[in-house]
Scaffold this active site. Structure first.
Site, short mmCIF file in Angstrom:
data_model
loop_
_atom_site.label_atom_id
_atom_site.label_comp_id
_atom_site.label_asym_id
_atom_site.label_seq_id
_atom_site.Cartn_x
_atom_site.Cartn_y
_atom_site.Cartn_z
N ARG A 142 0.82 -1.21 0.00
CA ARG A 142 0.00 0.00 0.00
C ARG A 142 0.86 1.27 0.00
O ARG A 142 0.33 2.38 -0.08
CB ARG A 142 -0.93 0.02 1.24
CG ARG A 142 -2.03 -1.03 1.19
CD ARG A 142 -2.83 -1.04 2.48
NE ARG A 142 -3.98 -0.15 2.43
CZ ARG A 142 -5.24 -0.53 2.27
NH1 ARG A 142 -5.54 -1.81 2.11
NH2 ARG A 142 -6.21 0.34 2.25
N TYR A 145 0.67 4.25 -2.59
CA TYR A 145 -0.43 5.20 -2.42
C TYR A 145 -0.25 6.01 -1.13
O TYR A 145 -0.28 7.24 -1.15
CB TYR A 145 -1.75 4.42 -2.38
CG TYR A 145 -3.00 5.28 -2.35
CD1 TYR A 145 -3.43 5.95 -3.49
CD2 TYR A 145 -3.76 5.39 -1.18
CE1 TYR A 145 -4.60 6.72 -3.47
CE2 TYR A 145 -4.91 6.16 -1.15
CZ TYR A 145 -5.33 6.82 -2.30
OH TYR A 145 -6.48 7.57 -2.27
N VAL A 187 -14.76 -2.33 -1.33
CA VAL A 187 -15.66 -3.22 -0.60
C VAL A 187 -17.13 -2.91 -0.88
O VAL A 187 -17.93 -3.83 -1.07
CB VAL A 187 -15.33 -3.23 0.91
CG1 VAL A 187 -15.68 -1.92 1.60
CG2 VAL A 187 -16.01 -4.38 1.60
N ARG A 278 -10.58 1.98 11.33
CA ARG A 278 -10.50 3.36 10.83
C ARG A 278 -11.82 4.06 11.17
O ARG A 278 -12.89 3.52 10.95
CB ARG A 278 -10.29 3.34 9.33
CG ARG A 278 -10.16 4.73 8.74
CD ARG A 278 -9.98 4.68 7.25
NE ARG A 278 -8.70 4.12 6.84
CZ ARG A 278 -8.49 3.59 5.63
NH1 ARG A 278 -9.47 3.50 4.78
NH2 ARG A 278 -7.31 3.14 5.32
N1 UDP Z 1 -12.72 -5.87 1.60
C1 UDP Z 1 -13.47 -7.03 1.74
N2 UDP Z 1 -14.01 -7.57 0.61
C2 UDP Z 1 -13.87 -7.02 -0.62
C3 UDP Z 1 -13.11 -5.84 -0.75
C4 UDP Z 1 -12.55 -5.29 0.39
O1 UDP Z 1 -13.64 -7.56 2.84
O2 UDP Z 1 -14.41 -7.58 -1.59
C5 UDP Z 1 -12.17 -5.24 2.82
C6 UDP Z 1 -10.71 -4.80 2.73
O3 UDP Z 1 -9.85 -5.86 3.07
C7 UDP Z 1 -10.66 -3.66 3.71
C8 UDP Z 1 -12.06 -3.05 3.65
O4 UDP Z 1 -12.88 -4.06 3.07
O5 UDP Z 1 -10.44 -4.13 5.01
C9 UDP Z 1 -12.13 -1.78 2.83
O6 UDP Z 1 -11.55 -2.04 1.60
P1 UDP Z 1 -11.55 -1.01 0.39
O7 UDP Z 1 -10.72 -1.63 -0.68
O8 UDP Z 1 -12.93 -0.62 0.04
O9 UDP Z 1 -10.86 0.30 0.96
P2 UDP Z 1 -9.57 0.59 1.88
O10 UDP Z 1 -8.95 -0.70 2.31
O11 UDP Z 1 -8.66 1.39 1.03
O12 UDP Z 1 -10.14 1.33 3.03
#
Ligand code: UDP
Length: 313
Positions: A142, A145, A187, A278
């Site tokens: 990560r 980013y 997600v 978060r």
């Molecule tokens: N996540 C999940 N299933 C999915 C996609 C993401 O459980 O199909 C989880 C991912 O591991 C993370 C959270 O959902 O803990 C948010 O993921 P996203 O990619 O939306 O955003 P970010 O991690 O950047 O906050």
């Protein structure tokens, strides 16, 4: 006419912002996007306006566009998208912000940097306040980013101190809503599309990790308030997010209930460096942005988003 440049203007947030800006009759909006993750179809409504222009270009290349306001939203933002070409992601963050800061300095424009809650990494302080410096890996998957966005913030403040460039920095927490790319791997879009297709929902890890989800219209309202109505010397960084905190399992259950059909989950490995929790602390935004706070709760936002995605299945 106020000339407004929106980089990443064809993306999810950028295109929603362009639409909103065009509602003001004195705004002339220029969207710049290389269409790496942005989609021309997001701008359908904007193209109807004669106060709108689209430039297909990469923010990594310098441009000379006279303007009064710059919203620098260009960067792939979903983990699968920004990890597809990680070096490109860092370049977009760093070269992009340099180009926009140069432009702002030249024309005396206000430059708003779209930063992110990712600057907090896997946070040890909860909820996250702006003063928290974060817990970020500088060499994980990560990092392109997270560190790219952190460096971009650093450049904003150095341009401000060294050249007097007018800056505003917002830290955006997870945002969802219409115009999200259904295939971008985030997600909310994944769960809704899977539920609509009758597929099991892919929960990463044990699903107990948390996020706070903000509906796009609330974010856009915060962005406009920050740009147009905050004190001129209020640079931020300021968090823009919805403090409601949910586990991914709670989100999955909500989506299943709303879409209907049997709830089925399939558990997949947790991606590297995935933050455990978060939650936005938005007290600074409330104070500085005229009492701004999200108006749309997750239930209502999900209903609206499901309606949008239904048309795409
Ligand atoms: N996540 C999940 N299933 C999915 C996609 C993401 O459980 O199909 C989880 C991912 O591991 C993370 C959270 O959902 O803990 C948010 O993921 P996203 O990619 O939306 O955003 P970010 O991690 O950047 O906050």
């Amino acid at each position: 006419m106020k000339r407004i440049l929106v980089t990443g203007g064809a993306g999810f947030i950028g295109s929603n912002l362009c639409e909103r800006l065009l509602k003001e009759p004195d705004n002339y909006v220029i969207a710049l996007d290389n269409l790496f993750t942005g989609r021309r179809s997001n701008l359908e409504k904007c193209f109807e306006s004669d106060r709108f222009e689209f430039i297909e270009a990469d923010v990594c290349a310098p441009v000379d566009i006279p303007c009064d306001r710059i919203y620098n939203a260009a960067c792939p933002a979903s983990p699968p998208a920004y990890q597809k070409s990680p070096t490109n992601t860092t370049k977009t963050c760093v070269l992009g912000v340099i180009n926009m800061l140069e432009l702002a300095t030249k024309y005396g424009a206000v430059m708003m940097q779209f930063s992110t809650s990712e600057v907090y990494g896997d946070p040890e302080v909860h909820p996250q306040v702006e003063a928290y410096r974060g817990n970020v890996s500088c060499n994980g998957i990560r990092s392109c980013y997270d560190e790219g966005k952190r460096c971009a913030e650093s450049l904003c403040f150095d341009y401000n101190r060294e050249f007097g460039t007018k800056i505003k920095v917002i830290r955006i927490f997870n945002t969802y809503g219409p115009k999200m790319d259904p295939e971008d791997g985030r997600v909310v879009s994944n769960f809704i599309m899977q539920a609509l297709r009758g597929e099991p929902l892919t929960v990463y890890g044990d699903g107990k990790q948390t996020r706070s989800f903000q509906y796009i219209d609330d974010l856009v309202e915060g962005i406009i308030r920050m740009m147009e109505f905050s004190r001129i010397n209020f640079t931020g960084p300021v968090n823009l997010g919805n403090p409601g905190e949910f586990t991914m399992l709670e989100l999955a259950e909500k989506v299943c209930k709303k879409v209907g059909g049997a709830a089925q989950f399939v558990f997949k490995p947790l991606p590297g460096d995935d933050p455990t929790r978060r939650k936005a602390d938005i007290s600074l935004a409330e104070r500085e942005l005229g009492g701004w706070k999200p108006a749309i709760c997750l239930d209502e936002g999900l209903d609206r988003t499901i309606e949008y995605f239904r048309k795409l299945v």
